[in-house]
Design a protein around this motif. Structure first.
Motif, PDB file in Angstrom:
ATOM      1  N   ALA C  78      -2.645   1.525   7.291  1.00  0.00           N
ATOM      2  CA  ALA C  78      -2.372   2.520   8.327  1.00  0.00           C
ATOM      3  C   ALA C  78      -0.896   2.549   8.709  1.00  0.00           C
ATOM      4  O   ALA C  78      -0.349   3.600   9.043  1.00  0.00           O
ATOM      5  N   ASP C  79      -0.232   1.400   8.640  1.00  0.00           N
ATOM      6  CA  ASP C  79       1.161   1.337   9.095  1.00  0.00           C
ATOM      7  C   ASP C  79       2.157   1.679   7.992  1.00  0.00           C
ATOM      8  O   ASP C  79       3.359   1.636   8.197  1.00  0.00           O
ATOM      9  N   ARG C  80       1.654   1.980   6.795  1.00  0.00           N
ATOM     10  CA  ARG C  80       2.590   2.301   5.720  1.00  0.00           C
ATOM     11  C   ARG C  80       2.823   3.788   5.609  1.00  0.00           C
ATOM     12  O   ARG C  80       3.688   4.220   4.858  1.00  0.00           O
ATOM     13  N   ASP C  81       1.983   4.584   6.276  1.00  0.00           N
ATOM     14  CA  ASP C  81       2.061   6.041   6.199  1.00  0.00           C
ATOM     15  C   ASP C  81       1.963   6.545   4.762  1.00  0.00           C
ATOM     16  O   ASP C  81       2.600   7.518   4.389  1.00  0.00           O
ATOM     17  N   ILE C  82       1.174   5.842   3.963  1.00  0.00           N
ATOM     18  CA  ILE C  82       0.939   6.303   2.596  1.00  0.00           C
ATOM     19  C   ILE C  82      -0.423   6.989   2.562  1.00  0.00           C
ATOM     20  O   ILE C  82      -1.424   6.389   2.931  1.00  0.00           O
ATOM     21  N   ALA C  83      -0.433   8.248   2.176  1.00  0.00           N
ATOM     22  CA  ALA C  83      -1.702   8.976   2.104  1.00  0.00           C
ATOM     23  C   ALA C  83      -2.309   8.790   0.726  1.00  0.00           C
ATOM     24  O   ALA C  83      -1.609   8.442  -0.226  1.00  0.00           O
ATOM     25  N   GLN C  84      -3.601   9.008   0.652  1.00  0.00           N
ATOM     26  CA  GLN C  84      -4.249   8.820  -0.640  1.00  0.00           C
ATOM     27  C   GLN C  84      -5.289   9.905  -0.882  1.00  0.00           C
ATOM     28  O   GLN C  84      -6.033  10.272   0.010  1.00  0.00           O
ATOM     29  N   VAL C  85      -5.329  10.402  -2.107  1.00  0.00           N
ATOM     30  CA  VAL C  85      -6.374  11.343  -2.520  1.00  0.00           C
ATOM     31  C   VAL C  85      -7.253  10.570  -3.498  1.00  0.00           C
ATOM     32  O   VAL C  85      -6.758  10.043  -4.492  1.00  0.00           O
ATOM     33  N   PHE C  86      -8.538  10.482  -3.167  1.00  0.00           N
ATOM     34  CA  PHE C  86      -9.415   9.585  -3.907  1.00  0.00           C
ATOM     35  C   PHE C  86     -10.111  10.292  -5.064  1.00  0.00           C
ATOM     36  O   PHE C  86     -10.029  11.506  -5.205  1.00  0.00           O
ATOM     37  N   ILE C 153      -0.780  15.779   3.017  1.00  0.00           N
ATOM     38  CA  ILE C 153       0.611  16.248   3.122  1.00  0.00           C
ATOM     39  C   ILE C 153       0.900  16.915   4.448  1.00  0.00           C
ATOM     40  O   ILE C 153       2.036  17.302   4.701  1.00  0.00           O
ATOM     41  N   ILE C 154      -0.086  17.032   5.335  1.00  0.00           N
ATOM     42  CA  ILE C 154       0.153  17.800   6.552  1.00  0.00           C
ATOM     43  C   ILE C 154       1.059  17.071   7.524  1.00  0.00           C
ATOM     44  O   ILE C 154       1.788  17.685   8.293  1.00  0.00           O
ATOM     45  N   ARG C 155       1.049  15.760   7.463  1.00  0.00           N
ATOM     46  CA  ARG C 155       1.930  15.006   8.364  1.00  0.00           C
ATOM     47  C   ARG C 155       3.342  15.027   7.817  1.00  0.00           C
ATOM     48  O   ARG C 155       3.559  14.777   6.633  1.00  0.00           O
ATOM     49  N   ALA C 156       4.286  15.300   8.694  1.00  0.00           N
ATOM     50  CA  ALA C 156       5.672  15.360   8.243  1.00  0.00           C
ATOM     51  C   ALA C 156       6.183  13.955   7.910  1.00  0.00           C
ATOM     52  O   ALA C 156       7.120  13.797   7.137  1.00  0.00           O
ATOM     53  N   ASP C 157       5.554  12.920   8.486  1.00  0.00           N
ATOM     54  CA  ASP C 157       6.088  11.563   8.304  1.00  0.00           C
ATOM     55  C   ASP C 157       5.347  10.747   7.250  1.00  0.00           C
ATOM     56  O   ASP C 157       5.491   9.538   7.189  1.00  0.00           O
ATOM     57  N   THR C 158       4.561  11.415   6.394  1.00  0.00           N
ATOM     58  CA  THR C 158       3.935  10.683   5.293  1.00  0.00           C
ATOM     59  C   THR C 158       5.034  10.213   4.338  1.00  0.00           C
ATOM     60  O   THR C 158       5.911  10.988   3.981  1.00  0.00           O
ATOM     61  N   SER C 159       4.963   8.942   3.935  1.00  0.00           N
ATOM     62  CA  SER C 159       6.057   8.467   3.083  1.00  0.00           C
ATOM     63  C   SER C 159       5.767   8.701   1.602  1.00  0.00           C
ATOM     64  O   SER C 159       6.697   8.882   0.823  1.00  0.00           O
ATOM     65  N   ALA C 160       4.505   8.689   1.226  1.00  0.00           N
ATOM     66  CA  ALA C 160       4.171   8.934  -0.184  1.00  0.00           C
ATOM     67  C   ALA C 160       2.688   9.258  -0.286  1.00  0.00           C
ATOM     68  O   ALA C 160       1.925   8.952   0.624  1.00  0.00           O
ATOM     69  N   ILE C 161       2.299   9.880  -1.405  1.00  0.00           N
ATOM     70  CA  ILE C 161       0.886  10.157  -1.637  1.00  0.00           C
ATOM     71  C   ILE C 161       0.452   9.536  -2.947  1.00  0.00           C
ATOM     72  O   ILE C 161       1.138   9.662  -3.965  1.00  0.00           O
ATOM     73  N   LEU C 162      -0.670   8.833  -2.878  1.00  0.00           N
ATOM     74  CA  LEU C 162      -1.228   8.249  -4.082  1.00  0.00           C
ATOM     75  C   LEU C 162      -2.453   9.054  -4.487  1.00  0.00           C
ATOM     76  O   LEU C 162      -3.292   9.381  -3.660  1.00  0.00           O
ATOM     77  N   PHE C 163      -2.526   9.388  -5.758  1.00  0.00           N
ATOM     78  CA  PHE C 163      -3.686  10.110  -6.280  1.00  0.00           C
ATOM     79  C   PHE C 163      -4.448   9.154  -7.183  1.00  0.00           C
ATOM     80  O   PHE C 163      -3.874   8.632  -8.128  1.00  0.00           O
ATOM     81  N   ASP C 164      -5.729   8.943  -6.883  1.00  0.00           N
ATOM     82  CA  ASP C 164      -6.524   8.028  -7.709  1.00  0.00           C
ATOM     83  C   ASP C 164      -7.511   8.833  -8.539  1.00  0.00           C
ATOM     84  O   ASP C 164      -8.591   9.155  -8.088  1.00  0.00           O
TER      85      ASP C 164
END
Lengths: 288, 377, 373
Positions: C78-86, C153-164
């Motif tokens: 939660a504290d890394r601001d990394i989003a993930q698409v599963f 991607i909706i959050r402006a402060d997401t640092s990265a997105i991981l796609f699994d």
């Protein structure tokens, strides 16, 4: 060749018809008759039904039954769900918790009644002694209030573990990705519960509520052993009323009619709750 | 030993899944049933194999009505999307199990010989003494296929057997299947939603659409002569481009007029009536990146390029539609720029705008004898 | 978005027990700010473990993860601001599409007006505009996966997105469109992205740089073009490309002092540039050539076929919009795959000539690529 599957089902069909269908038809038949010891039964039409619905003892038992089932549901479901959420999800403690939860479920119903009967005895019981300590005079045989809450607590002690087990299995089946996504979306624990746990448990909760509703409507052995339906008729529920009518009062026709009314009430309640829960929180809108 | 299907119907509740299927699957063919997910491929396969009864219609194996023949007594094998193996048996025991439980008494030596032969054929002989959980996904699926093959069934049914496999394994198995089954006496029926799988392996393809097989033919004929628009749009990687166009001829020549007035040369395409709107199809491979190619050059706007290895797939906007081009060499162009593509009318497909039936096909497209089987669409 | 650095990551499962397995072994890579990256490899290569380490679900045995230079190895997801698409779409199905997209913003206390503006921008991009008030459970996995991406991607402060492996549930015929929308969103919002997959086609079309893993190690982290043109070893040569590179075992002979690759009776010239790097006494050598680089000529008795090696076609497949020919070089057991156009007329059993243009030939010694220095 094509008929072969039916042959395999035949024994089961026979058993079901013998154990359920035939008795049901018999009961419907009886409910139309007046049966008194020593005389030939004669046709009474809807007379039995009218008499029962007008019987104050029946109305009282029905009212108490609804109140009891309502209290059982609003305590056991949230409590069971809460405990299931708090339970460890992996490691050695899972087994310990499951065994502890299983104990009340493994005890036969009348034995549960007897255990609690011992707890509440005025001479050697734990509960009277305990309350005496606080200056409260506890008596299950004279106080309606004491009898009521004791029956309730007993039921909760006995059956909440079932709700916990059902919910626990449901929670374990929710993919952990949902919780990861909720964390990433900064959802608070409450919002995680509200938008992840609860919607995913809908099906499981419907099963738990229906099971507990139907079971609590059928409650018989435990209060019968514990309070005998008293003091007065204050803990006489529908099942106790029915069995008294049929067996105690030798009025088989009335008893049969009571059973049918009872049967339809359970079906009606279950159906309404099922429909309501199925549509609850389903789909549109969200919280905009 | 082919399979013939007459007037097959199947509904689930009010939903008609199969609506009068007529189909001929030639002996020893590798026949792919192609359709998007949920179109009823699995149901058709099950009915053909005899696992599920049809509501109406008849399935013939080698001319014999199979309606009342139980699966157990048919010479069929089945492979599912999930690799189903007995988890507590080794690969060797898994392979032997169909022979051990069969009615015919196979001698121990014969079982051993056939296990060895089948394992070698599918290249799993090195893992015969492992448990299924100890082998890779591809090996587990090859074990499942071996179990179906070891009975030497006359008919083998496969329901998306490659769907759960790694890309590279799929690629290898596609090639293996093509090679393997061309040497076998088995008639294979293979259901898949992947146009690529069907095109890579099959000898024949049938396309299932709205409960009917709308076209069934040898693979090349399906690919080069798709007689209905849904077949054309599905069977291709990337899919065929389709634009509405009105055919006309005047003193400037014969041409198609697009929505914005652009004229495309119509070459020698025949059987078209002037003033009629058609749907014009052309394959992404047949668009030539050049200003001066045969036919008319169009300038679609590039929206996106995907380059894999030496080939580029270009996603472009043209006439308000998304069209694709496949180029044999990498393309390095800016998004938004206009790319010149020559469209050779001799590689056009022309479809009726109402019925979606093929009206004409260009001369440069490999041709096939227009011999219609009595059973397709 | 931010830069994500994977520094010397090593992960061991069940350390100290007989089941000890090294899942990830000393992997280093830097995902540049706003770049599209892919992590590609066969199942069991360690890519999922590495993904979980980056997202914070696993703490690595050794090494660290840095986001914009800050060490986050010990931080929870939660504290890394990394989003993930599963792999499958994770959707809150008690809310509509709008509610789903708004969820991360509302949790962060963003004002409703701003939420609405942001949602419309993202919905336009992902072509979800007409579906904002639909119930996601009616939309099917493709669109749900786009909603899940939108939430990432909706959050402006997401640092990265991981796609699994996000395309697992997507209907094959819809993949092309969904891939395009995902890629356009990545470019538009300058998303630092890592896309994990076993499908090289998805990896190469999505990413500017692709990391290929095998048995827990990072074999090559490079642009798609380099992976294709200059594989560091035979594994990459085979793994990338569909079908992979032809890898032909050869002996070395000398001709006028220069080494020459010999396959059975056939001699093949190697490009002038690598000549000087080859020791003619080497054994265990292979030459590699892409099926797309092999030139096919239908044998024509009248014409000279000097440059062409005689071969016999054994298999013709249709793969990825082309025909792939498998042909055995005459008098050898060596099979070569060659690519020709989808409507190239060729039959199994045909005699053909194959030519390997010297500049397209790679040379491998003990499976490692030999390059001109």
């Amino acid at each position: 060749m094509k008929q072969r599957p039916w042959l395999f089902l035949l024994p089961a069909l026979l058993l079901v018809s013998l154990s359920a269908f035939i008795p049901l038809i018999t009961v419907i038949n009886y409910s139309q008759l007046t049966i008194l010891p020593g005389t030939e039964p004669y046709f009474a039409g809807l007379e039995n039904f009218v008499a029962i619905l007008e019987d104050e003892a029946f109305q009282g038992a029905l009212g108490r039954q609804i109140l009891f089932s309502f209290l059982v549901l609003i305590t056991e479901i949230p409590l069971g769900l809460g405990l299931a959420i708090c339970m460890p999800k992996e490691g050695p403690w899972v087994g310990v918790c499951l065994v502890l939860l299983g104990i009340p479920l493994l005890i036969p119903w009348n034995v549960v009644g007897i255990i609690w009967r011992v707890f509440t005895r005025s001479d050697i019981g734990v509960l009277p002694a305990f309350f005496d300590w606080f200056g409260y005079s506890y008596s299950i045989s004279s106080s309606t209030f004491d009898a009521w809450w004791t029956v309730l607590v007993m039921d909760i002690w006995h059956w909440t573990p079932l709700v916990v087990l059902i919910c626990y299995a449901g929670i374990q089946a929710i993919p952990k990705e949902y919780y990861m996504a909720a964390k990433i979306d900064r959802a608070s624990p409450w919002k995680t519960f509200r938008y992840v746990t609860l919607p995913n448990l809908r099906g499981v909760l419907i099963i738990a509520v229906l099971l507990r509703l139907m079971d609590s409507f059928k409650i018989y052995a435990e209060p019968f052993v514990l309070t005998g339906g008293g003091p007065g008729s204050s803990t006489t529920f529908l099942s106790t009323y029915t069995s008294r009518m049929a067996i105690g009062g030798f009025e088989m026709g009335r008893g049969a009619a009571t059973s049918l009314i009872y049967f339809f009430i359970v079906i009606l309640f279950s159906f309404v709750i099922y429909i309501v829960m199925l549509n609850l929180g389903q789909g549109a809108g969200g919280d905009q | 030993m082919g399979i013939r299907v007459e007037n097959l119907h199947k509904s689930f509740g009010t939903e008609k899944v199969l609506d009068g299927i007529n189909l001929e699957i030639p002996d020893r063919s590798f026949f792919s049933v192609v359709a998007p997910t949920g179109a009823g491929k699995t149901t058709l396969l099950r009915i053909l194999a005899g696992i599920e009864p049809a509501d109406a219609g008849t399935v013939y194996y080698d001319g014999q009505d199979m309606t009342d023949v139980a699966v157990q007594t048919r010479s069929v094998g089945m492979v599912y999307q999930k690799f189903i193996n007995y988890p507590s048996l080794t690969v060797r025991e898994n392979l032997a199990s169909p022979l051990q439980v069969s009615d015919q008494n196979h001698s121990q030596e014969e079982i051993e010989r056939r296990v060895q032969e089948t394992a070698e054929m599918l290249q799993i002989d090195h893992i015969l003494d492992n448990l299924p959980e100890e082998v890779s996904g591809g090996e587990a699926q090859r074990t499942a296929i071996s179990r179906a093959l070891i009975k030497e069934p006359d008919y083998l049914f496969m329901d998306e057997p490659l769907a759960n496999l790694d890309y590279k394994l799929r690629e290898g198995l596609r090639s293996d299947f093509e090679r393997l089954f061309s040497e076998q006496d088995t008639t294979v029926v293979y259901a898949t939603p992947q146009a690529g799988d069907a095109l890579a392996m099959s000898t024949h393809i049938g396309f299932l659409h709205d409960g009917n097989i709308i076209q069934a033919a040898p693979r090349d004929e399906m690919y080069f002569r798709p007689r209905h628009l849904p077949v054309a749009e599905f069977l291709g990687e990337p899919p065929m481009n389709v634009l509405p166009a009105t055919f006309n001829e005047d003193n400037t020549g014969r041409y198609f007029e697009l929505d914005d007035g652009t004229h495309l040369e119509a070459g020698s395409l025949s059987a078209l009536s002037p003033g009629t709107e058609y749907l014009l199809g052309f394959r992404p491979q047949d668009m030539t990146l050049t200003e001066n190619g045969a036919g008319t050059t169009i300038h679609p706007e590039l929206s996106f390029v995907e380059t894999v290895g030496s080939t580029s797939t270009l996603h472009m906007h043209f006439q308000g539609k998304e069209i694709y081009a496949l180029n044999e060499d990498p393309v390095h162009r800016k998004t938004g720029s206009a790319i010149p593509f020559a469209l050779d009318p001799e590689k056009f497909y022309v479809y009726d705008s109402e019925s979606g039936d093929l009206v004409a096909a260009g001369e440069q497209i490999p041709s096939f004898s227009q011999q219609h089987s009595p059973f397709d669409g | 978005m931010a830069e994500v650095e994977v520094r010397d990551i090593r992960h061991v499962y069940d350390p100290g027990t007989p089941d000890e397995t090294v899942a990830v072994d000393r992997v280093n890579m830097t995902l540049e700010d706003g770049s599209a990256n892919a992590l590609l490899g066969p199942s069991g290569c360690g890519k999922t473990t590495l993904l979980q380490i980056i997202s914070g679900l696993l703490t690595p045995t050794e090494g660290s993860i840095l986001i914009d230079g800050e060490d986050v190895t010990e931080l929870p997801p939660a504290d890394r601001d990394i989003a993930q698409v599963f792999q499958f779409p994770v959707i809150y199905d008690s809310m509509d599409v709008y509610g789903n997209l708004a969820f991360p913003l509302r949790n962060g206390g963003v004002p409703e007006a701003e939420i609405e503006e942001r949602i419309h921008r993202i919905a336009d991009l992902l072509e979800l505009g007409d579906l904002l008030h639909s119930n996601p459970s009616n939309l099917g996995p493709e669109l749900n996966q786009l909603v899940a991406l939108g939430r990432g991607i909706i959050r402006a402060d997401t640092s990265a997105i991981l796609f699994d492996e996000p395309m697992t549930d997507v209907e094959p015929s819809r993949k092309l469109t969904i891939r395009r929308r995902v890629k356009e969103a990545q470019q538009e919002f300058n998303i630092t992205a890592l896309y994990v997959t076993h499908d090289q086609h998805e990896a190469l079309t999505f990413a500017e740089k692709v990391a290929i893993m095998r048995d827990g190690t990072l074999v090559q982290y490079d642009t798609g073009e380099n992976l294709y043109q200059n594989p560091v070893n035979t594994f990459i040569g085979h793994f990338i490309g569909s079908p992979g590179m032809n890898l032909l075992a050869c002996d070395l002979t000398r001709q006028d002092g220069a080494p020459l690759a010999q396959i059975g009776p056939h001699s093949i010239a190697v490009s002038d540039a690598v000549h000087s790097e080859i020791d003619p006494d080497w054994t265990d050598c292979q030459i590699g050539i892409r099926p797309s680089s092999v030139v096919v000529q239908k044998a024509n008795p009248g014409e000279s076929t000097d440059d062409y090696l005689p071969a016999t076609v054994t298999q013709v497949e249709m793969v990825g919009g082309f025909q792939i020919i498998t042909a055995y070089l005459d008098e050898t057991e060596v099979a070569v795959k060659a690519r020709v156009a989808h409507d190239y007329a060729i039959e199994e059993g045909a005699s053909i000539g194959l030519r390997f243009p010297p500049d397209d030939i790679q040379f491998f010694h003990q499976e490692q690529a030999i390059r001109a220095s």
